[in-house]
Design a protein around this motif. Structure first.
Motif, PDB file in Angstrom:
ATOM      1  N   PRO A   1       0.817  -1.221   0.000  1.00 43.34           N
ATOM      2  CA  PRO A   1       0.000   0.000   0.000  1.00 43.34           C
ATOM      3  C   PRO A   1       0.852   1.272   0.000  1.00 43.34           C
ATOM      4  CG  PRO A   1       0.081  -0.921   2.196  1.00 43.34           C
ATOM      5  CD  PRO A   1       0.774  -1.913   1.307  1.00 43.34           C
ATOM      6  N   ALA A   2       0.213   2.371  -0.439  1.00 43.63           N
ATOM      7  CA  ALA A   2       0.912   3.644  -0.544  1.00 43.63           C
ATOM      8  C   ALA A   2      -0.002   4.781  -0.119  1.00 43.63           C
ATOM      9  CB  ALA A   2       1.382   3.874  -1.972  1.00 43.63           C
ATOM     10  N   LEU A   3       0.623   5.836   0.379  1.00 42.42           N
ATOM     11  CA  LEU A   3      -0.083   7.069   0.719  1.00 42.42           C
ATOM     12  C   LEU A   3       0.471   8.187  -0.149  1.00 42.42           C
ATOM     13  CD1 LEU A   3      -1.974   8.809   2.500  1.00 42.42           C
ATOM     14  CD2 LEU A   3      -0.039   9.085   4.081  1.00 42.42           C
ATOM     15  N   ILE A   4      -0.420   8.892  -0.825  1.00 40.50           N
ATOM     16  CA  ILE A   4      -0.019   9.970  -1.721  1.00 40.50           C
ATOM     17  C   ILE A   4      -0.669  11.256  -1.229  1.00 40.50           C
ATOM     18  CG2 ILE A   4       0.048  10.754  -4.117  1.00 40.50           C
ATOM     19  CD1 ILE A   4      -0.406   7.767  -4.872  1.00 40.50           C
ATOM     20  N   GLU A   5       0.158  12.277  -1.054  1.00 46.71           N
ATOM     21  CA  GLU A   5      -0.309  13.554  -0.513  1.00 46.71           C
ATOM     22  C   GLU A   5       0.180  14.692  -1.395  1.00 46.71           C
ATOM     23  OE1 GLU A   5      -0.143  13.064   4.189  1.00 46.71           O
ATOM     24  OE2 GLU A   5       1.689  12.324   3.217  1.00 46.71           O
ATOM     25  N   VAL A   6      -0.266  15.899  -1.083  1.00 48.85           N
ATOM     26  CA  VAL A   6       0.120  17.055  -1.872  1.00 48.85           C
ATOM     27  C   VAL A   6       0.645  18.160  -0.953  1.00 48.85           C
ATOM     28  CG1 VAL A   6      -2.218  18.064  -1.859  1.00 48.85           C
ATOM     29  CG2 VAL A   6      -0.607  18.655  -3.694  1.00 48.85           C
ATOM     30  N   LEU A   7       1.708  18.822  -1.408  1.00 48.76           N
ATOM     31  CA  LEU A   7       2.232  20.009  -0.753  1.00 48.76           C
ATOM     32  C   LEU A   7       1.854  21.212  -1.615  1.00 48.76           C
ATOM     33  CD1 LEU A   7       5.812  18.739   0.178  1.00 48.76           C
ATOM     34  CD2 LEU A   7       3.847  18.971   1.718  1.00 48.76           C
ATOM     35  N   PRO A   8       0.881  22.004  -1.202  1.00 49.75           N
ATOM     36  CA  PRO A   8       0.400  23.090  -2.061  1.00 49.75           C
ATOM     37  C   PRO A   8       1.458  24.165  -2.303  1.00 49.75           C
ATOM     38  CG  PRO A   8      -1.199  22.566  -0.337  1.00 49.75           C
ATOM     39  CD  PRO A   8       0.075  21.878   0.024  1.00 49.75           C
ATOM     40  N   ARG A   9       1.566  24.587  -3.547  1.00 50.67           N
ATOM     41  CA  ARG A   9       2.420  25.708  -3.966  1.00 50.67           C
ATOM     42  C   ARG A   9       3.793  25.649  -3.296  1.00 50.67           C
ATOM     43  NH1 ARG A   9      -0.788  29.892  -6.549  1.00 50.67           N
ATOM     44  NH2 ARG A   9      -2.967  29.223  -6.592  1.00 50.67           N
ATOM     45  N   ALA A  10       4.450  24.510  -3.459  1.00 45.57           N
ATOM     46  CA  ALA A  10       5.669  24.231  -2.706  1.00 45.57           C
ATOM     47  C   ALA A  10       6.943  24.649  -3.417  1.00 45.57           C
ATOM     48  CB  ALA A  10       5.737  22.727  -2.399  1.00 45.57           C
ATOM     49  N   VAL A  11       6.905  24.776  -4.768  1.00 51.73           N
ATOM     50  CA  VAL A  11       8.131  25.003  -5.538  1.00 51.73           C
ATOM     51  C   VAL A  11       7.890  26.093  -6.575  1.00 51.73           C
ATOM     52  CG1 VAL A  11       9.974  23.906  -6.865  1.00 51.73           C
ATOM     53  CG2 VAL A  11       8.593  22.522  -5.318  1.00 51.73           C
ATOM     54  N   LYS A  12       8.859  26.991  -6.716  1.00 49.82           N
ATOM     55  CA  LYS A  12       8.783  28.026  -7.741  1.00 49.82           C
ATOM     56  C   LYS A  12       9.272  27.475  -9.076  1.00 49.82           C
ATOM     57  CE  LYS A  12       9.806  31.717  -4.410  1.00 49.82           C
ATOM     58  NZ  LYS A  12      10.296  30.863  -3.299  1.00 49.82           N
ATOM     59  N   PHE A  13       8.503  27.718 -10.136  1.00 48.22           N
ATOM     60  CA  PHE A  13       8.824  27.278 -11.489  1.00 48.22           C
ATOM     61  C   PHE A  13       8.722  28.444 -12.440  1.00 48.22           C
ATOM     62  CE2 PHE A  13       8.461  23.057  -9.929  1.00 48.22           C
ATOM     63  CZ  PHE A  13       8.962  22.201 -10.890  1.00 48.22           C
ATOM     64  N   LEU A  14       9.479  28.374 -13.525  1.00 50.84           N
ATOM     65  CA  LEU A  14       9.287  29.293 -14.653  1.00 50.84           C
ATOM     66  C   LEU A  14       8.446  28.583 -15.698  1.00 50.84           C
ATOM     67  CD1 LEU A  14      12.647  31.179 -15.368  1.00 50.84           C
ATOM     68  CD2 LEU A  14      10.426  32.180 -14.835  1.00 50.84           C
ATOM     69  N   VAL A  15       7.275  29.150 -16.008  1.00 48.32           N
ATOM     70  CA  VAL A  15       6.336  28.514 -16.931  1.00 48.32           C
ATOM     71  C   VAL A  15       5.705  29.599 -17.804  1.00 48.32           C
ATOM     72  CG1 VAL A  15       5.812  26.630 -15.352  1.00 48.32           C
ATOM     73  CG2 VAL A  15       4.418  28.704 -15.288  1.00 48.32           C
ATOM     74  N   PRO A  16       5.100  29.219 -18.925  1.00 48.80           N
ATOM     75  CA  PRO A  16       4.333  30.192 -19.710  1.00 48.80           C
ATOM     76  C   PRO A  16       3.155  30.720 -18.900  1.00 48.80           C
ATOM     77  CG  PRO A  16       4.812  28.227 -21.004  1.00 48.80           C
ATOM     78  CD  PRO A  16       5.183  27.904 -19.590  1.00 48.80           C
ATOM     79  N   ALA A  17       2.856  31.994 -19.068  1.00 53.02           N
ATOM     80  CA  ALA A  17       1.770  32.610 -18.306  1.00 53.02           C
ATOM     81  C   ALA A  17       0.416  31.963 -18.585  1.00 53.02           C
ATOM     82  CB  ALA A  17       1.717  34.098 -18.615  1.00 53.02           C
ATOM     83  N   ASN A  18       0.259  31.400 -19.796  1.00 56.42           N
ATOM     84  CA  ASN A  18      -1.018  30.793 -20.175  1.00 56.42           C
ATOM     85  C   ASN A  18      -0.991  29.277 -20.102  1.00 56.42           C
ATOM     86  OD1 ASN A  18       0.730  30.322 -22.282  1.00 56.42           O
ATOM     87  ND2 ASN A  18      -0.708  30.924 -23.907  1.00 56.42           N
ATOM     88  N   SER A  19      -0.117  28.707 -19.267  1.00 59.64           N
ATOM     89  CA  SER A  19       0.022  27.267 -19.162  1.00 59.64           C
ATOM     90  C   SER A  19      -1.313  26.609 -18.800  1.00 59.64           C
ATOM     91  CB  SER A  19       1.045  26.910 -18.096  1.00 59.64           C
ATOM     92  OG  SER A  19       1.058  25.514 -17.842  1.00 59.64           O
ATOM     93  N   GLN A  20      -1.680  25.559 -19.551  1.00 62.30           N
ATOM     94  CA  GLN A  20      -2.919  24.839 -19.288  1.00 62.30           C
ATOM     95  C   GLN A  20      -2.857  23.998 -18.019  1.00 62.30           C
ATOM     96  OE1 GLN A  20      -3.897  22.549 -22.778  1.00 62.30           O
ATOM     97  NE2 GLN A  20      -4.495  24.352 -23.964  1.00 62.30           N
ATOM     98  N   ALA A  21      -1.653  23.823 -17.488  1.00 62.42           N
ATOM     99  CA  ALA A  21      -1.510  23.035 -16.262  1.00 62.42           C
ATOM    100  C   ALA A  21      -1.773  23.850 -15.011  1.00 62.42           C
ATOM    101  CB  ALA A  21      -0.101  22.440 -16.193  1.00 62.42           C
ATOM    102  N   MET A  22      -2.045  25.141 -15.172  1.00 62.03           N
ATOM    103  CA  MET A  22      -2.255  26.020 -14.023  1.00 62.03           C
ATOM    104  C   MET A  22      -3.728  26.371 -13.881  1.00 62.03           C
ATOM    105  SD  MET A  22       0.974  26.110 -13.505  1.00 62.03           S
ATOM    106  CE  MET A  22       1.147  27.241 -12.161  1.00 62.03           C
ATOM    107  N   ALA A  23      -4.146  26.564 -12.629  1.00 62.85           N
ATOM    108  CA  ALA A  23      -5.549  26.917 -12.385  1.00 62.85           C
ATOM    109  C   ALA A  23      -5.835  28.350 -12.827  1.00 62.85           C
ATOM    110  CB  ALA A  23      -5.844  26.757 -10.891  1.00 62.85           C
TER     111      ALA A  23
END
Length: 306
Positions: free
Chosen positions: A284-306
């Motif tokens: 078994p495994a436990l998967i969790e999320v750390l919100p807004r944990a890392v700074k990235f350089l991405v396109p401003a209109n990235s579809q992966a962003m909310a």
């Protein structure tokens, strides 16, 4: 030289280029000279490091001064390892496509040519992305368990010299052994059990060289998308994978979707958990999320962003 804690432009200054010499069967190494030249031409004071392991990438990113640009030339697993270190240091991560699948780079909307990504630095923005934790191991894209992982394992373990047919052999063996596999999945405490083929937990949400297995996933919403494939024929499994290239598989009757911040997965038979293509643990495994944990350089209109 500064970097915003939220959205904003990265101000050119010190940069560390981390390179995985094994990524993409040497692709990252071949791209290294042109990528380094592009970073210098962009005005970066550059240090280049060919890493020894994923742990080495994590450590070097962890030691980078806050605000440093850490350009990561490698595959998805290598990028996740570097992001884990950047989370602690406050460095800004620039993902560069040096692997085979480059799924996180694709989904974020960056160029598959790392030189073009560097040349677009002035058009990228600093955004804070979530980081997934699979049994405590950081990842960016997808954590998954199921038939696909088992097929690859059988192919890799084959003792016969089957050449390109080794993964066909692995797939046949996995299909024959897949009878009566039942998953138990809990999302934020809501538990379900079902006979099935796979469970994928997406942050950026893409794997396998373009499979949008979690097509609605956003990398900065503080939640994980959980997609499961239940009872199906082998042809149905293949059809699901084909539809996932377009992200159109969520409407299938045997595909379920949930969203949450903590996901546990177990199975009725021993199965391994993968994250960003790297084997993490046995269920078994436990998967969790750390919100807004890392700074990235991405396109401003990235579809992966909310």
């Amino acid at each position: 030289m500064t970097a915003n804690t939220g959205a904003g432009a990265w101000q050119h200054g010190t940069a560390l280029l981390l390179v995985n010499p094994t990524s993409g069967r040497g692709r990252a190494l071949r791209l290294l000279p042109r990528t380094a030249a592009a970073l210098r031409a962009a005005g970066c004071s550059l240090e280049v490091s060919t890493t020894e392991s994923l742990a080495d990438a994590t450590e070097q990113a962890r030691l980078a001064p806050a605000g440093t640009l850490v350009a990561v030339l490698g595959g998805d697993g290598f990028l996740g390892a570097a992001a884990a270190g950047a989370r602690e240091s406050g460095a800004v991560v620039l993902p560069l496509a040096g692997g085979r699948g480059n799924d996180t780079v694709r989904r974020l909307g960056l160029a598959l040519n790392p030189v073009k990504s560097v040349q677009s630095l002035d058009r990228l923005t600093v955004r804070e992305l979530d980081l997934g934790l699979a049994n405590g191991r950081p990842y960016l894209g997808v954590a998954n368990a199921g038939f696909d992982g088992l097929a690859n394992e059988y192919g890799n373990d084959a003792r016969l010299n089957l050449g390109p047919f080794v993964y066909l052999y692995g797939g046949i063996r996995a299909f024959l052994d897949w009878k009566n596999v039942t998953f138990t999945v809990s999302v934020d405490g809501k538990e379900t059990s079902f006979p099935g083929w796979l469970v994928a937990v997406g942050n950026v949400g893409q794997y396998g060289g373009g499979l949008r297995i979690c097509p609605l996933a956003k990398a900065d919403d503080g939640r994980l998308d959980v997609v499961s494939l239940g009872r199906a024929t082998i042809l149905g499994v293949a059809a699901t994978y084909l539809r996932s290239y377009r992200g159109s598989h969520l409407g299938q009757r045997n595909v379920t979707f949930a969203r949450g911040s903590a996901v546990s997965i177990s199975a009725s038979k021993p199965l391994n958990l993968y994250a960003d293509g790297e084997k993490v643990a046995t269920l078994p495994a436990l998967i969790e999320v750390l919100p807004r944990a890392v700074k990235f350089l991405v396109p401003a209109n990235s579809q992966a962003m909310a």
